[in-house]
Structures are given as structure tokens and as C-alpha cells.
Design a protein around this motif. Structure first.
Motif, short mmCIF file in Angstrom:
data_model
loop_
_atom_site.label_atom_id
_atom_site.label_comp_id
_atom_site.label_asym_id
_atom_site.label_seq_id
_atom_site.Cartn_x
_atom_site.Cartn_y
_atom_site.Cartn_z
N ILE A 1 65.55 -24.39 -162.93
CA ILE A 1 64.46 -24.70 -162.00
C ILE A 1 63.70 -25.92 -162.51
O ILE A 1 63.49 -26.07 -163.71
CB ILE A 1 63.51 -23.50 -161.85
N LEU A 2 63.30 -26.79 -161.58
CA LEU A 2 62.45 -27.91 -161.96
C LEU A 2 61.42 -28.17 -160.87
O LEU A 2 61.64 -27.88 -159.70
CB LEU A 2 63.29 -29.17 -162.22
N ASN A 3 60.27 -28.70 -161.28
CA ASN A 3 59.21 -29.06 -160.36
C ASN A 3 59.37 -30.52 -159.97
O ASN A 3 59.53 -31.37 -160.82
CB ASN A 3 57.83 -28.85 -161.00
N VAL A 4 59.31 -30.79 -158.67
CA VAL A 4 59.41 -32.15 -158.16
C VAL A 4 58.00 -32.58 -157.76
O VAL A 4 57.36 -31.92 -156.94
CB VAL A 4 60.36 -32.22 -156.96
N LYS A 5 57.54 -33.66 -158.35
CA LYS A 5 56.20 -34.16 -158.06
C LYS A 5 56.22 -34.93 -156.75
O LYS A 5 57.13 -35.72 -156.48
CB LYS A 5 55.70 -35.08 -159.18
N GLY A 6 55.21 -34.73 -155.92
CA GLY A 6 55.11 -35.42 -154.65
C GLY A 6 54.78 -36.89 -154.85
O GLY A 6 54.03 -37.25 -155.75
N LYS A 7 55.34 -37.73 -153.99
CA LYS A 7 55.10 -39.17 -154.10
C LYS A 7 53.77 -39.54 -153.47
O LYS A 7 53.31 -38.92 -152.51
CB LYS A 7 56.20 -39.93 -153.36
N THR A 8 53.16 -40.60 -153.98
CA THR A 8 51.98 -41.18 -153.37
C THR A 8 52.44 -42.19 -152.32
O THR A 8 53.26 -43.05 -152.60
CB THR A 8 51.11 -41.89 -154.42
N LYS A 9 51.93 -42.04 -151.12
CA LYS A 9 52.34 -42.89 -150.00
C LYS A 9 51.11 -43.50 -149.34
O LYS A 9 50.03 -42.92 -149.35
CB LYS A 9 53.11 -42.07 -148.95
N ARG A 10 51.32 -44.67 -148.72
CA ARG A 10 50.25 -45.33 -147.97
C ARG A 10 50.45 -45.08 -146.48
O ARG A 10 51.56 -45.16 -145.97
CB ARG A 10 50.27 -46.83 -148.22
N PHE A 11 49.35 -44.83 -145.79
CA PHE A 11 49.34 -44.71 -144.34
C PHE A 11 48.33 -45.73 -143.83
O PHE A 11 47.16 -45.40 -143.65
CB PHE A 11 48.96 -43.29 -143.90
N GLY A 12 48.77 -46.97 -143.67
CA GLY A 12 47.84 -48.04 -143.31
C GLY A 12 46.92 -48.31 -144.48
O GLY A 12 47.35 -48.65 -145.57
N ARG A 13 45.62 -48.12 -144.26
CA ARG A 13 44.65 -48.31 -145.35
C ARG A 13 44.50 -47.08 -146.22
O ARG A 13 43.98 -47.16 -147.32
CB ARG A 13 43.28 -48.67 -144.76
N LEU A 14 44.90 -45.94 -145.70
CA LEU A 14 44.70 -44.69 -146.42
C LEU A 14 45.83 -44.44 -147.42
O LEU A 14 46.98 -44.76 -147.16
CB LEU A 14 44.63 -43.52 -145.44
#
Length: 98
Positions: free
Chosen positions: A60-73
Motif C-alpha cells: 500500500i502507498l499514499n499518493v499525494k494530491g497535486k497542486t493545480k491552478r484554476f485561473g487565478r485560484l
């Protein structure tokens, strides 16, 4: 709640990717997206119950969520847990029939 109901909520979905397909063909390992609080023993019992196979080993391994841009946010995808399940020789899971 019954034990079967709890075990059926452990596995969320199979992971279909080039890497998981290679793992299946080379070493009889299947990849699943599992609940974030799942343990190796729970994953093993859940796979054996749902697919009627014998499991040799679970990683088992934990997958870290990616940081994404949504326009300015700036947002972040959720973290999730992945399980590599190796089946004993002679056992197989056919996702096309399931």
C-alpha cells in the motif's frame, strides 16, 4: 453492519494505466484505488471476497494530491491510497467480465 458490507467499501476502483498494466502482465499484480483508512489485511480480504481469488501479497502507498491552478485560484487535488495486490499463481482477475 455486516463484515461483507464493510469489506466491499474498501476497494473503490481499479487503476488502469500503463504502469499498472505492465505490473499485471509481468508479475500478476493488480492495482486498486482503496479507502484512505484501509489496511493491508482489509485490502487482502476484500479482494479475495469480491473476485474469488487468493492473494499472496499486498503493498500500500499514499499518493499525494497535486497542486493545480484554476485561473487565478490555486487548488489541490485530494490525497488517495493505492494498493498493489499480488495474486497467487493460477489466479487471475478479468475486469472486462466484471
Amino acid at each position: 453492519m455486516s463484515v461483507e458490507f464493510k469489506l466491499s467499501n474498501i476497494i473503490k476502483a481499479p487503476v488502469i494505466s500503463e504502469k499498472s498494466t505492465n505490473a499485471t502482465e509481468e508479475s500478476n499484480r493488480f492495482v486498486f484505488k482503496v479507502a484512505n483508512d484501509a489496511t493491508k489485511l482489509q485490502v487482502k480480504k476484500s479482494v479475495e471476497l469480491m473476485f474469488n481469488v487468493e492473494v499472496e501479497k499486498v503493498q500500500i502507498l499514499n499518493v499525494k494530491g497535486k497542486t493545480k491552478r484554476f485561473g487565478r485560484l490555486i487548488g489541490k487535488r485530494s490525497d488517495w491510497k493505492k494498493a498493489y495486490v499480488r495474486l497467487k499463481s493460477g489466479h487471475d482477475i478479468d475486469f472486462s467480465a466484471a
